[in-house]
Design an enzyme around this catalytic site. Structure first.
Site, PDB file in Angstrom:
ATOM      1  N   ARG A   1       0.775  -1.184   0.071  1.00  0.00           N
ATOM      2  CA  ARG A   1       0.156  -0.189   0.238  1.00  0.00           C
ATOM      3  C   ARG A   1       1.035   1.308   0.340  1.00  0.00           C
ATOM      4  O   ARG A   1       0.152   2.486  -0.590  1.00  0.00           O
ATOM      5  CB  ARG A   1      -1.219   0.467   1.387  1.00  0.00           C
ATOM      6  CG  ARG A   1      -2.017  -1.213   0.872  1.00  0.00           C
ATOM      7  CD  ARG A   1      -2.887  -1.048   1.948  1.00  0.00           C
ATOM      8  NE  ARG A   1      -4.939  -1.340   1.685  1.00  0.00           N
ATOM      9  CZ  ARG A   1      -5.383  -2.111   2.360  1.00  0.00           C
ATOM     10  NH1 ARG A   1      -5.085  -1.824   3.905  1.00  0.00           N
ATOM     11  NH2 ARG A   1      -6.148  -2.347   1.887  1.00  0.00           N
TER      12      ARG A   1
ATOM     13  N   LYS B   1     -18.071 -16.226   2.893  1.00  0.00           N
ATOM     14  CA  LYS B   1     -19.244 -15.819   3.633  1.00  0.00           C
ATOM     15  C   LYS B   1     -19.957 -15.018   2.187  1.00  0.00           C
ATOM     16  O   LYS B   1     -19.046 -14.489   0.849  1.00  0.00           O
ATOM     17  CB  LYS B   1     -19.359 -15.198   4.683  1.00  0.00           C
ATOM     18  CG  LYS B   1     -18.890 -16.130   5.461  1.00  0.00           C
ATOM     19  CD  LYS B   1     -19.198 -15.156   6.863  1.00  0.00           C
ATOM     20  CE  LYS B   1     -19.674 -16.004   8.251  1.00  0.00           C
ATOM     21  NZ  LYS B   1     -19.562 -15.101   8.875  1.00  0.00           N
TER      22      LYS B   1
ATOM     23  N   GLY C   1      -8.950  -8.928   0.888  1.00  0.00           N
ATOM     24  CA  GLY C   1      -8.098  -8.830   1.800  1.00  0.00           C
ATOM     25  C   GLY C   1      -6.658 -10.066   1.167  1.00  0.00           C
ATOM     26  O   GLY C   1      -5.609 -10.198   1.655  1.00  0.00           O
TER      27      GLY C   1
ATOM     28  N   GLY D   1     -13.113  -4.262   0.128  1.00  0.00           N
ATOM     29  CA  GLY D   1     -14.243  -3.519   0.803  1.00  0.00           C
ATOM     30  C   GLY D   1     -14.548  -2.751  -0.642  1.00  0.00           C
ATOM     31  O   GLY D   1     -16.439  -2.371  -1.096  1.00  0.00           O
TER      32      GLY D   1
HETATM   33  P1  ADP Z   1     -11.475 -11.727   0.511  1.00  0.00           P
HETATM   34  O1  ADP Z   1     -10.325 -11.338   1.904  1.00  0.00           O
HETATM   35  O2  ADP Z   1     -11.109 -12.170  -0.657  1.00  0.00           O
HETATM   36  O3  ADP Z   1     -12.290 -10.953   0.271  1.00  0.00           O
HETATM   37  P2  ADP Z   1     -12.914 -14.018   1.797  1.00  0.00           P
HETATM   38  O4  ADP Z   1     -12.378 -12.053   3.642  1.00  0.00           O
HETATM   39  O5  ADP Z   1     -14.679 -13.059   1.669  1.00  0.00           O
HETATM   40  O6  ADP Z   1     -11.881 -12.798   1.281  1.00  0.00           O
HETATM   41  O7  ADP Z   1     -12.554 -14.629   2.954  1.00  0.00           O
HETATM   42  C1  ADP Z   1     -11.520 -15.299   2.915  1.00  0.00           C
HETATM   43  C2  ADP Z   1     -11.025 -16.272   3.735  1.00  0.00           C
HETATM   44  O8  ADP Z   1     -12.611 -17.384   3.583  1.00  0.00           O
HETATM   45  C3  ADP Z   1     -10.652 -17.277   4.418  1.00  0.00           C
HETATM   46  O9  ADP Z   1      -9.737 -16.826   5.173  1.00  0.00           O
HETATM   47  C4  ADP Z   1     -10.214 -18.830   3.530  1.00  0.00           C
HETATM   48  O10 ADP Z   1      -9.967 -19.350   4.827  1.00  0.00           O
HETATM   49  C5  ADP Z   1     -11.749 -18.554   4.304  1.00  0.00           C
HETATM   50  N1  ADP Z   1     -12.545 -19.477   3.143  1.00  0.00           N
HETATM   51  C6  ADP Z   1     -13.036 -20.448   2.159  1.00  0.00           C
HETATM   52  N2  ADP Z   1     -13.246 -21.459   1.763  1.00  0.00           N
HETATM   53  C7  ADP Z   1     -13.546 -21.667   2.689  1.00  0.00           C
HETATM   54  C8  ADP Z   1     -14.539 -22.723   3.212  1.00  0.00           C
HETATM   55  N3  ADP Z   1     -14.971 -23.146   2.432  1.00  0.00           N
HETATM   56  N4  ADP Z   1     -15.164 -22.672   4.401  1.00  0.00           N
HETATM   57  C9  ADP Z   1     -14.110 -22.145   5.629  1.00  0.00           C
HETATM   58  N5  ADP Z   1     -13.942 -20.904   4.980  1.00  0.00           N
HETATM   59  C10 ADP Z   1     -13.441 -20.710   3.826  1.00  0.00           C
HETATM   60 MG    MG Z   2     -11.259 -10.896   3.960  1.00  0.00          MG
END
Ligand code: ADP
Ligand code: MG
Length: 401
Positions: free
Chosen positions: A40, A202, A355, A378
């Protein structure tokens, strides 16, 4: 969206020696008060250097972590100032408070082309509350404002929406412009096929983005915990997997919207399942409709991977947010790293954000092979949900709302 002002619109010849407030996103990871990832900082350098080169006095401000409105020495930006000085190859003065005497003294001491960093904006509750008194105190030394904090553009905080109202000239920095252009390119006439790969834990927080993207997409590839909820919405039993029971209706709505728009939805046809991701005794691959009741899905399987890879290979435009599994715990990183590799190998215009997604791409050393990696997870999701981000609205040439 009405156009936003860029640095080109700033009266730069007039900034010579004048103080410019530059809002950046220096919310970087620290370990023992040392910066461990300076992505960053790098991202903000073009704007900072350009202003320095124009002879401005560059006053940089950011938030760091969640100090909840009070001083927390562990969340001081001082070590970030040191890291910035190293990158710039020049001294960076540090003001121990972002407002008041400490700020004013540091700001008045620096000369044209010099940089100073203000202490964590969120040490004051007024930052998040966009409190008018705090805004006035923050804006007092300035009549020029630049926002290069794309990662904070979705927050209606004092330094994002308050300060720009107080100054005579305001503009987006180079990073914000780059982010907006990359994301706008996804929403307006993307090369086809246009696909999105969405995973992560989620649906919550991503549903507005899914609903806005689905009608524009040729295909939506779903993985991670997110896919579990969609599979459950189709009536499948997911064992002990993470399933958001409260989002089953959202999943159904997305599926219906996709059907109505002829957008193909690809859900994992097979899944890697385990008894315990932290200390796995059992690890096996099963079809998505035969998850044993005592096991949980933690990655996409090889058959799904082959299907996803083929879609990615043929795509013209790709947006990726969210890992395909619990990639922090090998061997459940296979799906995520294979998707990262497939996107990097494809000829498509690729944009990634989030992230954990970005950290997975960095771990695979594939950063350079993506078209654009968003510094604001976000903010990127909200932009793609079709919202006018408050921080961008504050920089529009003809303000709306
Ligand atoms: P980003 O930060 O890229 O937007 P998210 O915060 O939405 O992604 O999600 C990332 C998290 O999702 C990771 O820490 C990962 O461990 C978790 N994750 C991915 N697949 C699963 C799963 N099948 N069950 C539980 N957690 C999961
Ligand atoms: Mg995340």
């Amino acid at each position: 969206m009405s156009p936003i002002r860029t640095l080109d619109s700033l009266p730069l010849h007039e900034t010579n020696g004048r103080a410019v407030f530059v809002r950046v996103d220096f919310n970087v990871p620290l370990q023992n008060r040392v910066v461990v990832d300076s992505t960053r900082l790098h991202a903000a350098l073009p704007t900072i250097s350009e202003l320095q080169g124009a002879g401005a006095r560059v006053i940089v401000a950011s938030h760091l972590g969640r100090p909840e409105g009070s001083v927390n020495p562990d969340l001081s930006l001082r070590p970030v100032g040191q890291a910035l000085a190293e990158l710039l190859g020049a001294a960076v003065s540090f003001a121990a408070d972002c407002i008041g005497d400490a700020a004013h003294e540091t700001i008045s001491r620096i000369g044209p082309g010099d940089v100073c960093l203000l202490e964590n904006l969120r040490f004051h509750p007024g930052e998040k509350q966009n409190d008018p008194k705090f805004v006035a105190a923050l804006a007092e030394p300035f009549d020029l404002y630049v926002n290069d904090a794309f990662g904070a553009a979705h927050r209606a905080h004092a330094s994002v929406v308050g300060v720009p109202k107080h100054v005579t000239s305001r503009a987006a920095g180079r990073l914000v412009i780059r982010e907006v252009q990359a994301l706008e390119r996804l929403l307006s006439e993307p090369s086809r096929p246009f696909i999105a790969i969405v995973g992560g834990a989620k649906i919550g927080g991503k549903s507005a983005t899914l609903l806005n993207l689905v009608p524009r997409l040729d295909a939506l590839l779903l993985g991670g915990g997110m896919a579990n909820t969609f599979l459950a919405a189709q009536g499948k039993d997911l064992g002990t997997s993470l399933v958001e029971r409260g989002e089953l209706d959202t999943a159904k709505e997305v599926l219906k919207l996709a059907a109505g728009n002829k957008t193909r939805i690809l859900l994992p046809s097979d899944l890697v399942v385990t008894d315990d991701p932290e200390a796995p005794q059992t690890v096996e691959t099963v079809t998505a409709d035969s998850v044993p009741p005592n096991l949980m899905a933690v990655d996409i399987g090889d058959a799904s991977l082959a299907e996803f890879t083929e879609e990615i290979r043929r795509a013209g435009t790709i947006f990726w947010n969210g890992p395909m599994g619990i990639f922090e715990r090998p061997p459940f990183d296979r799906g995520t790293f294979a998707v990262a590799r497939a996107v990097a190998d494809s000829a498509a215009h690729s944009v990634a954000g989030g992230g954990e997604t970005v950290s997975a791409i960095q771990k695979s050393n594939l950063t350079e092979r993506f078209g654009h990696i968003s510094t604001g997870g976000g903010a990127a999701l909200e932009f793609l949900a079709g919202s006018l981000l408050p921080g961008l609205q504050a920089l529009q040439t003809t303000p709306t709302g």
